[in-house]
Design a protein around this motif. Sequence first.
Motif, PDB file in Angstrom:
ATOM      1  N   TRP A 206     -20.122 -67.038 -37.605  1.00 15.95           N
ATOM      2  CA  TRP A 206     -20.178 -68.499 -37.494  1.00 15.95           C
ATOM      3  C   TRP A 206     -21.554 -68.955 -37.019  1.00 15.95           C
ATOM      4  O   TRP A 206     -22.087 -69.958 -37.474  1.00 15.95           O
ATOM      5  CB  TRP A 206     -19.095 -68.989 -36.534  1.00 15.95           C
ATOM      6  CG  TRP A 206     -19.018 -70.487 -36.463  1.00 15.95           C
ATOM      7  CD1 TRP A 206     -18.311 -71.314 -37.278  1.00 15.95           C
ATOM      8  CD2 TRP A 206     -19.725 -71.337 -35.544  1.00 15.95           C
ATOM      9  NE1 TRP A 206     -18.511 -72.623 -36.924  1.00 15.95           N
ATOM     10  CE2 TRP A 206     -19.382 -72.667 -35.862  1.00 15.95           C
ATOM     11  CE3 TRP A 206     -20.608 -71.097 -34.503  1.00 15.95           C
ATOM     12  CZ2 TRP A 206     -19.883 -73.744 -35.156  1.00 15.95           C
ATOM     13  CZ3 TRP A 206     -21.115 -72.175 -33.798  1.00 15.95           C
ATOM     14  CH2 TRP A 206     -20.753 -73.485 -34.128  1.00 15.95           C
ATOM     15  N   HIS A 207     -22.169 -68.183 -36.100  1.00  9.07           N
ATOM     16  CA  HIS A 207     -23.465 -68.562 -35.542  1.00  9.07           C
ATOM     17  C   HIS A 207     -24.602 -68.389 -36.542  1.00  9.07           C
ATOM     18  O   HIS A 207     -25.687 -68.947 -36.348  1.00  9.07           O
ATOM     19  CB  HIS A 207     -23.759 -67.716 -34.298  1.00  9.07           C
ATOM     20  CG  HIS A 207     -22.717 -67.843 -33.232  1.00  9.07           C
ATOM     21  ND1 HIS A 207     -22.730 -68.847 -32.298  1.00  9.07           N
ATOM     22  CD2 HIS A 207     -21.601 -67.112 -32.989  1.00  9.07           C
ATOM     23  CE1 HIS A 207     -21.683 -68.728 -31.495  1.00  9.07           C
ATOM     24  NE2 HIS A 207     -20.990 -67.685 -31.896  1.00  9.07           N
ATOM     25  N   LEU A 208     -24.356 -67.607 -37.598  1.00  8.92           N
ATOM     26  CA  LEU A 208     -25.397 -67.332 -38.571  1.00  8.92           C
ATOM     27  C   LEU A 208     -25.241 -68.132 -39.865  1.00  8.92           C
ATOM     28  O   LEU A 208     -26.027 -67.979 -40.795  1.00  8.92           O
ATOM     29  CB  LEU A 208     -25.407 -65.831 -38.904  1.00  8.92           C
ATOM     30  CG  LEU A 208     -25.628 -64.901 -37.707  1.00  8.92           C
ATOM     31  CD1 LEU A 208     -25.481 -63.453 -38.137  1.00  8.92           C
ATOM     32  CD2 LEU A 208     -26.996 -65.136 -37.083  1.00  8.92           C
ATOM     33  N   LYS A 209     -24.216 -68.996 -39.896  1.00 11.39           N
ATOM     34  CA  LYS A 209     -23.989 -69.783 -41.100  1.00 11.39           C
ATOM     35  C   LYS A 209     -25.128 -70.765 -41.357  1.00 11.39           C
ATOM     36  O   LYS A 209     -25.803 -71.211 -40.438  1.00 11.39           O
ATOM     37  CB  LYS A 209     -22.686 -70.579 -40.970  1.00 11.39           C
ATOM     38  CG  LYS A 209     -21.421 -69.765 -41.125  1.00 11.39           C
ATOM     39  CD  LYS A 209     -20.210 -70.677 -41.034  1.00 11.39           C
ATOM     40  CE  LYS A 209     -18.905 -69.925 -41.205  1.00 11.39           C
ATOM     41  NZ  LYS A 209     -17.728 -70.818 -41.109  1.00 11.39           N
ATOM     42  N   ARG A 210     -25.302 -71.095 -42.617  1.00 15.85           N
ATOM     43  CA  ARG A 210     -26.238 -72.156 -42.969  1.00 15.85           C
ATOM     44  C   ARG A 210     -25.735 -73.482 -42.404  1.00 15.85           C
ATOM     45  O   ARG A 210     -24.530 -73.723 -42.298  1.00 15.85           O
ATOM     46  CB  ARG A 210     -26.363 -72.272 -44.480  1.00 15.85           C
ATOM     47  CG  ARG A 210     -27.057 -71.104 -45.115  1.00 15.85           C
ATOM     48  CD  ARG A 210     -26.987 -71.191 -46.627  1.00 15.85           C
ATOM     49  NE  ARG A 210     -27.672 -72.367 -47.178  1.00 15.85           N
ATOM     50  CZ  ARG A 210     -27.725 -72.645 -48.468  1.00 15.85           C
ATOM     51  NH1 ARG A 210     -27.147 -71.831 -49.344  1.00 15.85           N
ATOM     52  NH2 ARG A 210     -28.363 -73.710 -48.901  1.00 15.85           N
ATOM     53  N   THR A 211     -26.655 -74.327 -42.052  1.00 18.10           N
ATOM     54  CA  THR A 211     -26.270 -75.624 -41.488  1.00 18.10           C
ATOM     55  C   THR A 211     -26.578 -76.788 -42.427  1.00 18.10           C
ATOM     56  O   THR A 211     -26.118 -77.908 -42.189  1.00 18.10           O
ATOM     57  CB  THR A 211     -27.004 -75.869 -40.154  1.00 18.10           C
ATOM     58  OG1 THR A 211     -28.413 -75.856 -40.390  1.00 18.10           O
ATOM     59  CG2 THR A 211     -26.631 -74.792 -39.147  1.00 18.10           C
ATOM     60  N   GLU A 212     -27.328 -76.522 -43.501  1.00 17.77           N
ATOM     61  CA  GLU A 212     -27.732 -77.612 -44.375  1.00 17.77           C
ATOM     62  C   GLU A 212     -27.969 -77.099 -45.791  1.00 17.77           C
ATOM     63  O   GLU A 212     -28.351 -75.943 -45.981  1.00 17.77           O
ATOM     64  CB  GLU A 212     -29.014 -78.265 -43.834  1.00 17.77           C
ATOM     65  CG  GLU A 212     -29.409 -79.543 -44.542  1.00 17.77           C
ATOM     66  CD  GLU A 212     -30.649 -80.153 -43.916  1.00 17.77           C
ATOM     67  OE1 GLU A 212     -30.798 -81.391 -43.967  1.00 17.77           O
ATOM     68  OE2 GLU A 212     -31.491 -79.386 -43.382  1.00 17.77           O
ATOM     69  N   ALA A 213     -27.725 -77.948 -46.761  1.00 19.17           N
ATOM     70  CA  ALA A 213     -27.994 -77.615 -48.164  1.00 19.17           C
ATOM     71  C   ALA A 213     -28.439 -78.874 -48.894  1.00 19.17           C
ATOM     72  O   ALA A 213     -28.027 -79.989 -48.546  1.00 19.17           O
ATOM     73  CB  ALA A 213     -26.752 -77.033 -48.826  1.00 19.17           C
TER      74      ALA A 213
END
Length: 278
Positions: A206-213
């Motif tokens: 969860w901490h390594l997920k992308r935050t924006e696209a």
Amino acid sequence: MSTATRVQAHHLATAITRTKPHISKDDTLDVLNGIHFETNGNYLYTIATDRYTFAINRTDVVNGQPWTAHLREDDIPIVLAWLDRHDEDAYIEINTEAVGSRTDLVLSSLIGTLRSSDPTVNRRHFPDWRTMVRKILATDQAVNPLTAFNSRYLARFKVIGSVLHSWQAGPRKPLVLTDNRDFIGLVMPAPDEKVTRDGLVDNWAWHLKRTEANVLGASFDLTVEYRDRHGDPWRYSGKDGQYGEPLMELVGIDDDPWPLLKVIDTYGPLSKDEPIAA
């Protein structure tokens, strides 16, 4: 019977420094409470182990007959201080002398003589390090799903001062560490049967997920859920497609995730909803 082996002072100091972190503190295992010295006339081997780690250093020597001896841990600071008084290229002559039922280690040079007398006898039962390491090195390397190692034991190898190469024969097998020159060591696995690789990955996923696209010129916040035109909630799955596009999953539905662009084209427009729970 007296024996004699010649070795440069700084090489002997390095050999001792590399192996002393691995000496056992268990006073019921007196054979491991120091550094084991062994020579075949061509090389001097210094070996130490507490059964959790194993360190073997190899040093070129001049002349000498095969012999074994033991350097007590209590004598190591004195020996290193004595060696430090020598020029790096000065030679030390190492003798072993039988004194009653024990064997003493005697170091001699132009500046004097130093003796390490070990009152403990029966050093013949030091572990058969050659057979143990030979068997480990002869085993084919296998795929290693997960193995745990104690970081305190790994820290013992920082004195090697070079890049170390490592491998394992299989899961929960000793980690082999070598500098490809004169040192080889072993680290025994730490017991940690309940931990799995999937669990460790999930702990960080969860901490390594992308935050924006960015899709079609618009920026999408991937830390929140989105509602499609039917009111159904979508969220970022934490996975990306072949070309790096974020894959979205329909909340509560066990199905393959969809590329964000496909969700927009099929069910858009999308509106921001609640942040995704950690």
